[in-house]
Scaffold this motif. Sequence first.
Motif, PDB file in Angstrom:
ATOM      1  N   THR A  46      -2.862   1.581   6.406  1.00 19.37           N
ATOM      2  CA  THR A  46      -4.307   1.805   6.370  1.00 19.37           C
ATOM      3  C   THR A  46      -4.971   0.590   5.736  1.00 19.37           C
ATOM      4  O   THR A  46      -4.614   0.184   4.632  1.00 19.37           O
ATOM      5  N   VAL A  47      -5.916   0.009   6.449  1.00 25.97           N
ATOM      6  CA  VAL A  47      -6.665  -1.141   5.941  1.00 25.97           C
ATOM      7  C   VAL A  47      -8.138  -0.760   5.918  1.00 25.97           C
ATOM      8  O   VAL A  47      -8.668  -0.227   6.895  1.00 25.97           O
ATOM      9  N   PHE A  48      -8.792  -1.029   4.798  1.00 20.01           N
ATOM     10  CA  PHE A  48     -10.185  -0.641   4.629  1.00 20.01           C
ATOM     11  C   PHE A  48     -11.115  -1.792   5.011  1.00 20.01           C
ATOM     12  O   PHE A  48     -10.723  -2.964   5.005  1.00 20.01           O
ATOM     13  N   ALA A  49     -12.342  -1.447   5.314  1.00 26.25           N
ATOM     14  CA  ALA A  49     -13.314  -2.418   5.830  1.00 26.25           C
ATOM     15  C   ALA A  49     -13.933  -3.235   4.711  1.00 26.25           C
ATOM     16  O   ALA A  49     -15.141  -3.256   4.518  1.00 26.25           O
ATOM     17  N   GLY A  50     -13.088  -3.929   3.956  1.00 24.43           N
ATOM     18  CA  GLY A  50     -13.580  -4.821   2.918  1.00 24.43           C
ATOM     19  C   GLY A  50     -12.918  -6.177   3.069  1.00 24.43           C
ATOM     20  O   GLY A  50     -12.610  -6.621   4.174  1.00 24.43           O
ATOM     21  N   THR A  51     -12.691  -6.834   1.960  1.00 23.97           N
ATOM     22  CA  THR A  51     -12.017  -8.124   1.982  1.00 23.97           C
ATOM     23  C   THR A  51     -10.517  -7.937   1.797  1.00 23.97           C
ATOM     24  O   THR A  51     -10.040  -6.850   1.446  1.00 23.97           O
ATOM     25  N   ILE A  52      -9.772  -9.023   2.024  1.00 28.07           N
ATOM     26  CA  ILE A  52      -8.327  -8.995   1.773  1.00 28.07           C
ATOM     27  C   ILE A  52      -8.086  -8.674   0.298  1.00 28.07           C
ATOM     28  O   ILE A  52      -7.218  -7.857  -0.043  1.00 28.07           O
ATOM     29  N   ARG A  53      -8.891  -9.267  -0.571  1.00 23.83           N
ATOM     30  CA  ARG A  53      -8.741  -9.033  -2.016  1.00 23.83           C
ATOM     31  C   ARG A  53      -8.986  -7.556  -2.355  1.00 23.83           C
ATOM     32  O   ARG A  53      -8.241  -6.959  -3.140  1.00 23.83           O
ATOM     33  N   ASP A  54     -10.033  -6.971  -1.764  1.00 25.47           N
ATOM     34  CA  ASP A  54     -10.340  -5.558  -2.012  1.00 25.47           C
ATOM     35  C   ASP A  54      -9.175  -4.666  -1.594  1.00 25.47           C
ATOM     36  O   ASP A  54      -8.819  -3.710  -2.291  1.00 25.47           O
ATOM     37  N   ASN A  55      -8.591  -4.972  -0.444  1.00 26.52           N
ATOM     38  CA  ASN A  55      -7.481  -4.158   0.045  1.00 26.52           C
ATOM     39  C   ASN A  55      -6.247  -4.295  -0.836  1.00 26.52           C
ATOM     40  O   ASN A  55      -5.520  -3.319  -1.050  1.00 26.52           O
ATOM     41  N   LEU A  56      -6.004  -5.488  -1.361  1.00 27.24           N
ATOM     42  CA  LEU A  56      -4.880  -5.657  -2.285  1.00 27.24           C
ATOM     43  C   LEU A  56      -5.131  -4.901  -3.588  1.00 27.24           C
ATOM     44  O   LEU A  56      -4.241  -4.225  -4.106  1.00 27.24           O
ATOM     45  N   ARG A  57      -6.357  -4.989  -4.091  1.00 25.35           N
ATOM     46  CA  ARG A  57      -6.691  -4.341  -5.362  1.00 25.35           C
ATOM     47  C   ARG A  57      -6.635  -2.822  -5.253  1.00 25.35           C
ATOM     48  O   ARG A  57      -6.618  -2.122  -6.263  1.00 25.35           O
ATOM     49  N   PHE A  58      -6.602  -2.296  -4.041  1.00 22.13           N
ATOM     50  CA  PHE A  58      -6.446  -0.854  -3.860  1.00 22.13           C
ATOM     51  C   PHE A  58      -5.140  -0.373  -4.491  1.00 22.13           C
ATOM     52  O   PHE A  58      -5.028   0.777  -4.905  1.00 22.13           O
ATOM     53  N   GLY A  59      -4.136  -1.260  -4.564  1.00 25.77           N
ATOM     54  CA  GLY A  59      -2.873  -0.893  -5.194  1.00 25.77           C
ATOM     55  C   GLY A  59      -3.001  -0.718  -6.689  1.00 25.77           C
ATOM     56  O   GLY A  59      -2.302   0.107  -7.284  1.00 25.77           O
ATOM     57  N   ARG A  60      -3.864  -1.488  -7.318  1.00 28.14           N
ATOM     58  CA  ARG A  60      -4.111  -1.376  -8.760  1.00 28.14           C
ATOM     59  C   ARG A  60      -5.516  -1.877  -9.021  1.00 28.14           C
ATOM     60  O   ARG A  60      -5.780  -3.071  -8.974  1.00 28.14           O
ATOM     61  N   VAL A  61      -6.408  -0.946  -9.330  1.00 30.19           N
ATOM     62  CA  VAL A  61      -7.837  -1.270  -9.426  1.00 30.19           C
ATOM     63  C   VAL A  61      -8.099  -2.344 -10.473  1.00 30.19           C
ATOM     64  O   VAL A  61      -8.939  -3.219 -10.293  1.00 30.19           O
ATOM     65  N   GLY A  62      -7.376  -2.311 -11.576  1.00 27.77           N
ATOM     66  CA  GLY A  62      -7.629  -3.254 -12.657  1.00 27.77           C
ATOM     67  C   GLY A  62      -6.866  -4.558 -12.543  1.00 27.77           C
ATOM     68  O   GLY A  62      -6.820  -5.333 -13.515  1.00 27.77           O
ATOM     69  N   ALA A  63      -6.281  -4.833 -11.385  1.00 27.43           N
ATOM     70  CA  ALA A  63      -5.479  -6.046 -11.232  1.00 27.43           C
ATOM     71  C   ALA A  63      -6.343  -7.291 -11.393  1.00 27.43           C
ATOM     72  O   ALA A  63      -7.463  -7.360 -10.886  1.00 27.43           O
ATOM     73  N   SER A  64      -5.793  -8.282 -12.096  1.00 28.42           N
ATOM     74  CA  SER A  64      -6.517  -9.543 -12.282  1.00 28.42           C
ATOM     75  C   SER A  64      -6.388 -10.391 -11.024  1.00 28.42           C
ATOM     76  O   SER A  64      -5.550 -10.142 -10.153  1.00 28.42           O
TER      77      SER A  64
END
Length: 613
Positions: free
Chosen positions: A441-459
């Motif tokens: 599942t890929v959401f309609a945002g940026t690549i960074r947003d989709n990666l951060r879905f794994g951990r919201v607080g990721a730096s």
Amino acid sequence: MPVASTPRASRWASLTSLFAAFGSLGPFAPFIYRHRLELAGALIFLVGSTVATLAIPLGIGHFIDRGLLERSLEGFGQSAGFVLIAAALAAIASGLRFYLVSRLGELIIRDLRQAVFAKLISLDVAFYDSHRVGELTARLTSDAAAVRGIVATVVTQAVRAGITITGALVMMAVMSLPLTLAVVAAGPVVLLPIIIVARRLRHMARQAQDANAELSAMATEVLGANRTVKSFVQEDAQLQRYAARSDDNFRAETSKLGTRAIIVTAITFISAAAMVGLVLLGSTEVLAGRLSPGQLTQFLVYAFIAAGSLTGLSEIVGSLNTLSGATERLSELFALKPAIAATGEETPLRAPVTRIAFDRVVFAYHPDDAPALNRLSFSLRAGQTLALVGPSGAGKSTIFSLLQRFYDPTAGSITINNVDIRSLDPRELRGLIAAVEQEPTVFAGTIRDNLRFGRVGASDADIRRAADLALISEFADSLPRGLDTIVGERGVRLSGGQKQRLAIGRALLKEAPILLLDEATSALDTANERLLQAALAQLRKNSTTLVIAHRLSTIQSADKIIVVEKGRIVERGKHDTLLAYRGHYEKLVRMQFSPTDLPLHGPAKPRDPALLS
């Protein structure tokens, strides 16, 4: 004759339906009470504008008696000034009321949509198996907007109409009690059509709301699959489907509007006829000397105001019954309880994860269906990798769904560290698991947003590291905006392999102790798959891994392999051992690889009973 079929019983049933329309607003009272200051302000200005409006006929009566009949310029001036002041006050209060009511409506729809979304997102996976997303979206948008219309407009208009009618009747009674009693006697004749059709209109409103939801669901489904539609040249066919549902929606809406038009027509005519009779009665009072011409004019203006409010009230009741379909649908949604949810009495799980076990698990998606899993048992220790192998529909993905507790087993148990997962908080359990789907599942945002879905607080540094390990940087760095590139709805701008890399990067960021890989590299070419194995090895290093695998490279490195067919384990062991027995596993592997890839020497070895479930 049955009591329910008598005219009197029918009227009572209709009246009950009318009260039910107002009663359906009950579940939404907290959304109104939350903004009671705005509501109180709106009601204050509503009363002020109504009182100012009711004062205008006093000036008109004074204008006729003092100005026209007595031919007094002073009377003209006083009456005109009084009317202008009253009109100005009514206008100011009406403007402030409009602003506060509109603001209240926007506050209510904001809170209501948030509550509906929170309810929808809390419901379990089984609910979504039997409901269409487009229909649920309609509840979030059009149904919520309908409730806003009821609360912010219909209810305040009803209060205004009630105050206006009451005030007008009081002023009329002061001038002439006999004429007022005649007006009151005519009231039930005007209200009767409203009461009679209320139940029918309520039922029609629900049908129209359902038709609108079906139309929304069909559009969401087709537009979301627009590439498939175009690939199969189905544009015309889908347009015809949509037109047919649009026609159904049109018929439902026009049928409802036709009923409301009949009500308005009947009430308008009855009100006009009543006013003609009132003029005749009032004229006799003037001729008898009991009323002055100005007082009669004043009385008639109040009667017109009351009649207009009564007609408006009939339209309000019609609107309330029309919109009751939306309130019913939302009330039904709010009444739903997720089958799988935290109870507040969950057992905390001791870290770290040391063992996962399925013990004689039986599961069917529906009571009438054959079991998708049938007395299935296996276990694995921390750090081990278990490969699930079998034909499509064997139950491999169901194992993943049960472990994440999207469903509960029909029988048997699933444990982590010897704790049944049904006694765990579902959110805590899923926090322990990172899943990489075959079709991510890929959401309609940026690549960074989709990666951060794994951990919201990721730096940003963590995201860059995950992107490098998952080979995302390889294609992202060539894009103008890099990781901040918009991927489009469902990731339409990415290839299948790029989506899988994104899913792997997301799992890397989550750093969960349990890893579920559903053919995580199926969309990659051989060269990129070999490169990505390093990322997968990094994922598996600190995780207990279950993998649905078809590729030999994934299977060979597993600590355990189980072969699943029709929900049962038919073989288990390691790669070389299972090949040597030339059973189900060997056949499945040979269907995908040439004989030279799998050299076997000598006859098949006798089966060890431990290989079977």
